[in-house]
Design a protein around this motif. Structure first.
Motif, PDB file in Angstrom:
ATOM      1  N   GLN A 144       0.823  -1.200   0.000  1.00  0.00           N
ATOM      2  CA  GLN A 144       0.000   0.000   0.000  1.00  0.00           C
ATOM      3  C   GLN A 144       0.866   1.263   0.000  1.00  0.00           C
ATOM      4  N   VAL A 145       1.952   1.240   0.774  1.00  0.00           N
ATOM      5  CA  VAL A 145       2.874   2.377   0.774  1.00  0.00           C
ATOM      6  C   VAL A 145       3.483   2.552  -0.622  1.00  0.00           C
ATOM      7  N   PHE A 146       3.813   1.434  -1.250  1.00  0.00           N
ATOM      8  CA  PHE A 146       4.385   1.494  -2.603  1.00  0.00           C
ATOM      9  C   PHE A 146       3.423   2.172  -3.570  1.00  0.00           C
ATOM     10  N   ALA A 147       2.164   1.770  -3.562  1.00  0.00           N
ATOM     11  CA  ALA A 147       1.177   2.367  -4.459  1.00  0.00           C
ATOM     12  C   ALA A 147       1.013   3.852  -4.171  1.00  0.00           C
ATOM     13  N   MET A 148       1.023   4.214  -2.895  1.00  0.00           N
ATOM     14  CA  MET A 148       0.887   5.615  -2.530  1.00  0.00           C
ATOM     15  C   MET A 148       2.059   6.421  -3.060  1.00  0.00           C
ATOM     16  N   CYS A 149       3.289   5.912  -2.864  1.00  0.00           N
ATOM     17  CA  CYS A 149       4.474   6.625  -3.335  1.00  0.00           C
ATOM     18  C   CYS A 149       4.503   6.702  -4.865  1.00  0.00           C
ATOM     19  N   ALA A 150       4.071   5.639  -5.526  1.00  0.00           N
ATOM     20  CA  ALA A 150       4.025   5.642  -6.985  1.00  0.00           C
ATOM     21  C   ALA A 150       3.056   6.693  -7.493  1.00  0.00           C
ATOM     22  N   GLU A 151       1.896   6.791  -6.862  1.00  0.00           N
ATOM     23  CA  GLU A 151       0.911   7.775  -7.304  1.00  0.00           C
ATOM     24  C   GLU A 151       1.343   9.190  -6.927  1.00  0.00           C
ATOM     25  N   ALA A 152       2.040   9.338  -5.810  1.00  0.00           N
ATOM     26  CA  ALA A 152       2.522  10.657  -5.400  1.00  0.00           C
ATOM     27  C   ALA A 152       3.570  11.193  -6.353  1.00  0.00           C
ATOM     28  N   GLY A 154       4.366   9.574  -9.604  1.00  0.00           N
ATOM     29  CA  GLY A 154       4.149   9.249 -11.012  1.00  0.00           C
ATOM     30  C   GLY A 154       5.189   8.327 -11.598  1.00  0.00           C
ATOM     31  N   THR A 155       5.985   7.674 -10.747  1.00  0.00           N
ATOM     32  CA  THR A 155       7.034   6.784 -11.238  1.00  0.00           C
ATOM     33  C   THR A 155       7.256   5.656 -10.254  1.00  0.00           C
ATOM     34  N   LEU A 156       7.755   4.529 -10.766  1.00  0.00           N
ATOM     35  CA  LEU A 156       8.075   3.395  -9.906  1.00  0.00           C
ATOM     36  C   LEU A 156       9.567   3.294  -9.615  1.00  0.00           C
ATOM     37  N   GLY A 157      10.386   3.875 -10.492  1.00  0.00           N
ATOM     38  CA  GLY A 157      11.829   3.674 -10.445  1.00  0.00           C
ATOM     39  C   GLY A 157      12.472   3.881  -9.086  1.00  0.00           C
ATOM     40  N   PRO A 158      12.270   5.017  -8.431  1.00  0.00           N
ATOM     41  CA  PRO A 158      12.956   5.241  -7.148  1.00  0.00           C
ATOM     42  C   PRO A 158      12.545   4.253  -6.070  1.00  0.00           C
ATOM     43  N   TRP A 159      11.306   3.833  -6.087  1.00  0.00           N
ATOM     44  CA  TRP A 159      10.805   2.941  -5.042  1.00  0.00           C
ATOM     45  C   TRP A 159      11.278   1.508  -5.290  1.00  0.00           C
ATOM     46  N   LEU A 160      11.346   1.103  -6.558  1.00  0.00           N
ATOM     47  CA  LEU A 160      11.904  -0.208  -6.879  1.00  0.00           C
ATOM     48  C   LEU A 160      13.395  -0.239  -6.562  1.00  0.00           C
ATOM     49  N   ALA A 161      14.092   0.864  -6.822  1.00  0.00           N
ATOM     50  CA  ALA A 161      15.521   0.929  -6.505  1.00  0.00           C
ATOM     51  C   ALA A 161      15.746   0.785  -5.005  1.00  0.00           C
ATOM     52  N   ASP A 162      14.906   1.433  -4.204  1.00  0.00           N
ATOM     53  CA  ASP A 162      15.014   1.282  -2.748  1.00  0.00           C
ATOM     54  C   ASP A 162      14.801  -0.167  -2.333  1.00  0.00           C
ATOM     55  N   GLU A 203      -0.329   2.369 -18.099  1.00  0.00           N
ATOM     56  CA  GLU A 203       0.240   1.245 -18.834  1.00  0.00           C
ATOM     57  C   GLU A 203       1.760   1.202 -18.676  1.00  0.00           C
ATOM     58  N   GLU A 204       2.376   2.358 -18.660  1.00  0.00           N
ATOM     59  CA  GLU A 204       3.832   2.407 -18.463  1.00  0.00           C
ATOM     60  C   GLU A 204       4.204   1.875 -17.083  1.00  0.00           C
ATOM     61  N   MET A 205       3.422   2.245 -16.070  1.00  0.00           N
ATOM     62  CA  MET A 205       3.669   1.732 -14.723  1.00  0.00           C
ATOM     63  C   MET A 205       3.500   0.223 -14.669  1.00  0.00           C
ATOM     64  N   ARG A 206       2.430  -0.276 -15.282  1.00  0.00           N
ATOM     65  CA  ARG A 206       2.184  -1.716 -15.261  1.00  0.00           C
ATOM     66  C   ARG A 206       3.325  -2.467 -15.915  1.00  0.00           C
ATOM     67  N   ALA A 207       3.773  -1.993 -17.075  1.00  0.00           N
ATOM     68  CA  ALA A 207       4.852  -2.668 -17.793  1.00  0.00           C
ATOM     69  C   ALA A 207       6.141  -2.661 -16.980  1.00  0.00           C
ATOM     70  N   GLU A 208       6.428  -1.546 -16.310  1.00  0.00           N
ATOM     71  CA  GLU A 208       7.649  -1.464 -15.507  1.00  0.00           C
ATOM     72  C   GLU A 208       7.573  -2.406 -14.308  1.00  0.00           C
TER      73      GLU A 208
END
Length: 255
Positions: A144-152, A154-162, A203-208
């Motif tokens: 849930q925190v991940f989804a919140m940070c992604a929506e805050a 607009g990207t997944l990269g920094p959170w996946l890197a963490d 779609e870009e988020m889903r693919a990543e």
């Protein structure tokens, strides 16, 4: 080690204190307004124009969820110290999912704020995300925190890197829990949370996310002995059409 000494908890506590210092004394715009019928009373609105007054939980919830502020950024800065602590405590109570809180951050366009305002927000989000992965007493599930940070953001990269940097047993368990939460929607070619902000590319988020699960995450799930059926469901994300549905490990999901 006592839980009070947990490094991620100390980092999060410092980030929350930094928000309080940074946004101390700020208010909504003096001319800000909202509908008496749908948002709240003039007396409640006046509280947003009064610095550092604690808001009653329902008023705080109505404030961060409202989509029609004329200056959402100013409103967000006004409530951020209290809002962040409510989020961390798991008390935000969104209507659908915690990504709604991320939507509030995105509407405020916090990443465009001056560095002395944007950096404390960024540090808070990263500190909370790390705490959700590494603190056994974290109040909010990591996915849930991940989804919140992604929506805050607009990207997944920094959170996946963490996440890649956090390789301990608990972080691996959080990965298995998240994968189990996400696999149904992902196998139906949907993102597992609602993308609310129009500037974000669902779609870009889903693919990543799928690419990361098939690559880095699949190795970790295997090495940490995650359930075999979960590993197969993640593997199926790499197949399409009939190859996915006719695989002997297809879980029988209906969409």
């Amino acid at each position: 080690m006592h839980l009070a000494d947990h490094p991620a908890r100390r980092r999060l506590s410092a980030a929350l204190d930094n928000l309080s210092v940074t946004f101390h004394g700020l208010t909504a715009h003096p001319d800000e307004h909202n509908c008496d019928c749908h948002w709240g009373s003039s007396e409640e609105l006046s509280l947003l124009k009064t610095p550092d007054v604690e808001l009653e939980p329902d008023l705080l919830r109505r404030t961060w969820r409202a989509t029609d502020w004329s200056d959402h950024a100013a409103v967000l800065r006004r409530i951020l110290p209290q809002f962040a602590r409510v989020l961390v405590a798991g008390q935000a109570e969104p209507l659908f999912g915690l990504e709604e809180a991320g939507y509030s951050f995105a509407r405020g366009r916090w990443e465009r704020w001056p560095d002395d305002h944007a950096d404390p927000v960024r540090k808070f989000l990263h500190a909370w995300w790390e705490q959700s992965l590494t603190d056994p007493d974290a109040a909010v599930p990591a996915h849930q925190v991940f989804a919140m940070c992604a929506e805050a953001s607009g990207t997944l990269g920094p959170w996946l890197a963490d996440w890649e940097k956090q390789t301990g047993h608990l972080s691996n368990r959080r990965l298995a829990e998240a994968a189990a939460e996400w696999e149904y929607e992902l196998l139906g070619d949907s993102l597992p949370w609602r993308v609310c902000w129009y500037e974000h590319d669902e779609e870009e988020m889903r693919a990543e996310l799928v690419a990361w699960l098939l690559g880095h995450a699949a190795v970790r799930l295997r090495e940490s002995d995650a359930p075999a059926d979960l590993q197969h469901r993640i593997r199926l994300l790499g197949l399409t059409g009939g190859d996915r549905w006719t695989d002997p490990h297809w879980p029988g999901h209906r969409y």
